[in-house]
Motif scaffolding. Structure first.
Motif, PDB file in Angstrom:
ATOM      1  N   ASN A 184       2.589 -12.055   0.070  1.00 20.64           N
ATOM      2  CA  ASN A 184       1.949 -11.277   1.136  1.00 20.64           C
ATOM      3  C   ASN A 184       2.953 -10.881   2.213  1.00 20.64           C
ATOM      4  N   GLN A 185       3.912 -11.752   2.499  1.00 19.21           N
ATOM      5  CA  GLN A 185       4.965 -11.409   3.458  1.00 19.21           C
ATOM      6  C   GLN A 185       5.838 -10.285   2.910  1.00 19.21           C
ATOM      7  N   VAL A 186       6.186 -10.368   1.647  1.00 22.55           N
ATOM      8  CA  VAL A 186       6.976  -9.312   1.022  1.00 22.55           C
ATOM      9  C   VAL A 186       6.211  -7.989   1.049  1.00 22.55           C
ATOM     10  N   SER A 187       4.916  -8.043   0.734  1.00 18.31           N
ATOM     11  CA  SER A 187       4.084  -6.842   0.748  1.00 18.31           C
ATOM     12  C   SER A 187       4.101  -6.186   2.125  1.00 18.31           C
ATOM     13  N   ALA A 188       3.976  -6.999   3.169  1.00 19.60           N
ATOM     14  CA  ALA A 188       4.006  -6.465   4.533  1.00 19.60           C
ATOM     15  C   ALA A 188       5.367  -5.857   4.864  1.00 19.60           C
ATOM     16  N   LEU A 189       6.435  -6.498   4.417  1.00 18.80           N
ATOM     17  CA  LEU A 189       7.790  -5.982   4.666  1.00 18.80           C
ATOM     18  C   LEU A 189       8.014  -4.648   3.974  1.00 18.80           C
ATOM     19  N   VAL A 190       7.439  -4.497   2.773  1.00 17.87           N
ATOM     20  CA  VAL A 190       7.545  -3.224   2.065  1.00 17.87           C
ATOM     21  C   VAL A 190       6.759  -2.147   2.805  1.00 17.87           C
ATOM     22  N   ASP A 191       5.548  -2.464   3.227  1.00 23.92           N
ATOM     23  CA  ASP A 191       4.705  -1.475   3.890  1.00 23.92           C
ATOM     24  C   ASP A 191       5.270  -1.025   5.229  1.00 23.92           C
ATOM     25  N   LYS A 243       0.810  -1.223   0.000  1.00 28.51           N
ATOM     26  CA  LYS A 243       0.000   0.000   0.000  1.00 28.51           C
ATOM     27  C   LYS A 243       0.841   1.269   0.000  1.00 28.51           C
ATOM     28  N   ASN A 244       2.081   1.190   0.446  1.00 28.65           N
ATOM     29  CA  ASN A 244       2.866   2.392   0.687  1.00 28.65           C
ATOM     30  C   ASN A 244       3.863   2.731  -0.418  1.00 28.65           C
ATOM     31  N   VAL A 245       3.716   2.088  -1.576  1.00 35.07           N
ATOM     32  CA  VAL A 245       4.553   2.430  -2.729  1.00 35.07           C
ATOM     33  C   VAL A 245       3.648   2.598  -3.950  1.00 35.07           C
ATOM     34  N   SER A 246       4.177   3.190  -4.996  1.00 37.82           N
ATOM     35  CA  SER A 246       3.401   3.411  -6.215  1.00 37.82           C
ATOM     36  C   SER A 246       3.176   2.099  -6.956  1.00 37.82           C
ATOM     37  N   ASN A 247       2.298   2.144  -7.947  1.00 43.82           N
ATOM     38  CA  ASN A 247       2.031   0.946  -8.750  1.00 43.82           C
ATOM     39  C   ASN A 247       3.293   0.433  -9.426  1.00 43.82           C
ATOM     40  N   SER A 248       4.060   1.332 -10.031  1.00 39.97           N
ATOM     41  CA  SER A 248       5.264   0.888 -10.737  1.00 39.97           C
ATOM     42  C   SER A 248       6.316   0.363  -9.763  1.00 39.97           C
ATOM     43  N   GLU A 249       6.429   0.984  -8.601  1.00 35.47           N
ATOM     44  CA  GLU A 249       7.393   0.506  -7.597  1.00 35.47           C
ATOM     45  C   GLU A 249       7.018  -0.894  -7.110  1.00 35.47           C
ATOM     46  N   ALA A 250       5.723  -1.144  -6.964  1.00 31.17           N
ATOM     47  CA  ALA A 250       5.278  -2.478  -6.560  1.00 31.17           C
ATOM     48  C   ALA A 250       5.489  -3.491  -7.683  1.00 31.17           C
ATOM     49  N   ALA A 251       5.298  -3.056  -8.931  1.00 31.48           N
ATOM     50  CA  ALA A 251       5.452  -3.969 -10.064  1.00 31.48           C
ATOM     51  C   ALA A 251       6.881  -4.456 -10.225  1.00 31.48           C
ATOM     52  N   ALA A 252       7.838  -3.739  -9.659  1.00 37.03           N
ATOM     53  CA  ALA A 252       9.240  -4.137  -9.751  1.00 37.03           C
ATOM     54  C   ALA A 252       9.559  -5.359  -8.904  1.00 37.03           C
ATOM     55  N   LEU A 253       8.660  -5.749  -8.025  1.00 39.29           N
ATOM     56  CA  LEU A 253       9.022  -6.689  -6.962  1.00 39.29           C
ATOM     57  C   LEU A 253       8.703  -8.176  -7.165  1.00 39.29           C
ATOM     58  N   PRO A 254       7.567  -8.578  -7.735  1.00 42.52           N
ATOM     59  CA  PRO A 254       7.139  -9.982  -7.571  1.00 42.52           C
ATOM     60  C   PRO A 254       8.112 -11.050  -8.049  1.00 42.52           C
ATOM     61  N   LEU A 255       8.512 -11.034  -9.319  1.00 42.75           N
ATOM     62  CA  LEU A 255       9.353 -12.126  -9.828  1.00 42.75           C
ATOM     63  C   LEU A 255      10.661 -12.227  -9.062  1.00 42.75           C
TER      64      LEU A 255
END
Length: 341
Positions: free
Chosen positions: A293-300, A115-127
């Motif tokens: 989901n763990q990565v998402s929480a760590l980013v937030d 939730k705390n980063v932009s769409n493009s910043e989040a898109a950089a992460l999954p793979l």
């Protein structure tokens, strides 16, 4: 729907290598989610497939394995998300990719968008996050820190090719979640600065012999190696540097590798391929949902940060050709992202 695809394997300088096209919007079924895509990132797997795998006759091949978007529809068996949820994911190598306005993806490999980063910043992460997480915690089996303290304080992790997308996440996970000492390799001033900022304890130059540089650090022996590039060139150095019973994890594709050399020190070799779970619909496929989901929480919570380094504008064929060309040159830092159609 708008999409970017190709029919034949062509040099990226050829405009037909990636083309703006129109395709039907896919229909949802089973455990699939229909995602309206907002942002994507580009990975080496994109250009490797473009150069080697042509489209089936009479169709276009759509690449892309990183996306952020909104759940528009869900299949009758989907239960992890609701329509309207914001999600991010890397997708499935066997299905059409993220270079399109809409995409179907199995919910078991999808996570909640940070939730705390932009769409493009989040898109950089999954793979890269999935690859780094599976490599670090499943294959190399480095323990995460517990509430009682850092469980892996005696581990020394060497990350070769650390300034790319996977290495950029791997450094952060290792430094924030384990007690391991991290040695990162980078060969240019810009990449050395990048990996230091991400938290590497030591930086050495992989364009020069590794053994002498690492021995000169005068630290404990290397216990784990994450080999992200040119494994065939470095394998003898790994064997010399590693402590007996050490572990090597690899993501690249060396033409040959003499694994008998690992025997004397009882070293183990592990291949990481983040598409294995989705490609074979493994029983534990949902682990990628959990780790995202763990990565998402760590980013937030600010524990790890996005590795976006180059936002290349709108999602279209011209910009994707530029992204592929940059990646093929082997000199990119972090992740390349694109956003909107």
């Amino acid at each position: 729907m708008k999409a970017i695809g190709y029919t034949a394997c062509l040099p990226i300088t050829d405009e037909a290598a990636l083309q703006d096209i129109e395709l039907p919007k896919p229909d949802v079924s089973g455990r699939d989610l229909l995602i309206k895509i907002d942002a994507i990132s580009v990975n080496p797997v994109d250009y490797k497939i473009r150069k080697n795998v042509a489209a089936e006759e009479g169709s276009y091949k759509v690449l892309g394995w990183d996306a952020v978007g909104t759940v528009l529809e869900k299949g009758p068996d989907a239960e992890l998300f609701n329509v309207g949820d914001r999600v991010f994911y890397a997708g499935d190598l066997t299905r059409p990719g993220t270079n399109a306005e809409y995409q179907l993806v199995d919910e078991r490999i999808v996570g909640n968008q940070p939730k705390n980063v932009s769409n493009s910043e989040a898109a950089a992460l999954p793979l890269t996050a999935i690859t780094a997480w599976e490599m670090l915690f499943e294959h190399l089996a480095i323990k995460q820190a517990s509430e009682q303290g850092k469980a892996s304080a005696n581990d020394v992790l060497l990350i070769v090719g650390a300034a790319g997308g996977v290495g950029s996440i791997l450094i952060q996970l290792a430094k924030r979640l384990t007690g391991a000492t991290v040695i990162a390799t980078a060969s240019r001033d810009a990449t050395q600065t990048w990996v230091k900022e991400l938290g590497a304890d030591y930086v050495v130059d992989h364009s020069k012999p590794l053994v002498d540089q690492i021995n000169a650090l005068d630290i404990a022996p290397v216990t784990h190696v994450a080999s992200l590039t040119n494994t065939g060139d470095y394998i003898d150095s790994y064997i010399e540097l590693l402590k007996p019973m050490g572990k090597i994890a690899v993501i690249d594709d060396p033409a040959t590798l003499d694994v008998t050399k690992l025997k004397r020190k009882s070293l183990s070799l592990h291949w990481e391929f983040m598409f294995t779970r989705s490609m074979f619909a493994t029983d534990d496929m949902i682990e990628q949902h959990k780790l995202l989901n763990q990565v998402s929480a760590l980013v937030d919570e600010g524990t790890i940060k996005t590795t976006q380094a180059n936002h290349m504008g709108t999602i279209n064929a011209a910009n994707l050709r530029k992204a592929h060309e940059l990646l093929e040159g082997g000199r990119s830092v972090g992740k390349i992202t694109l956003e909107g159609f």
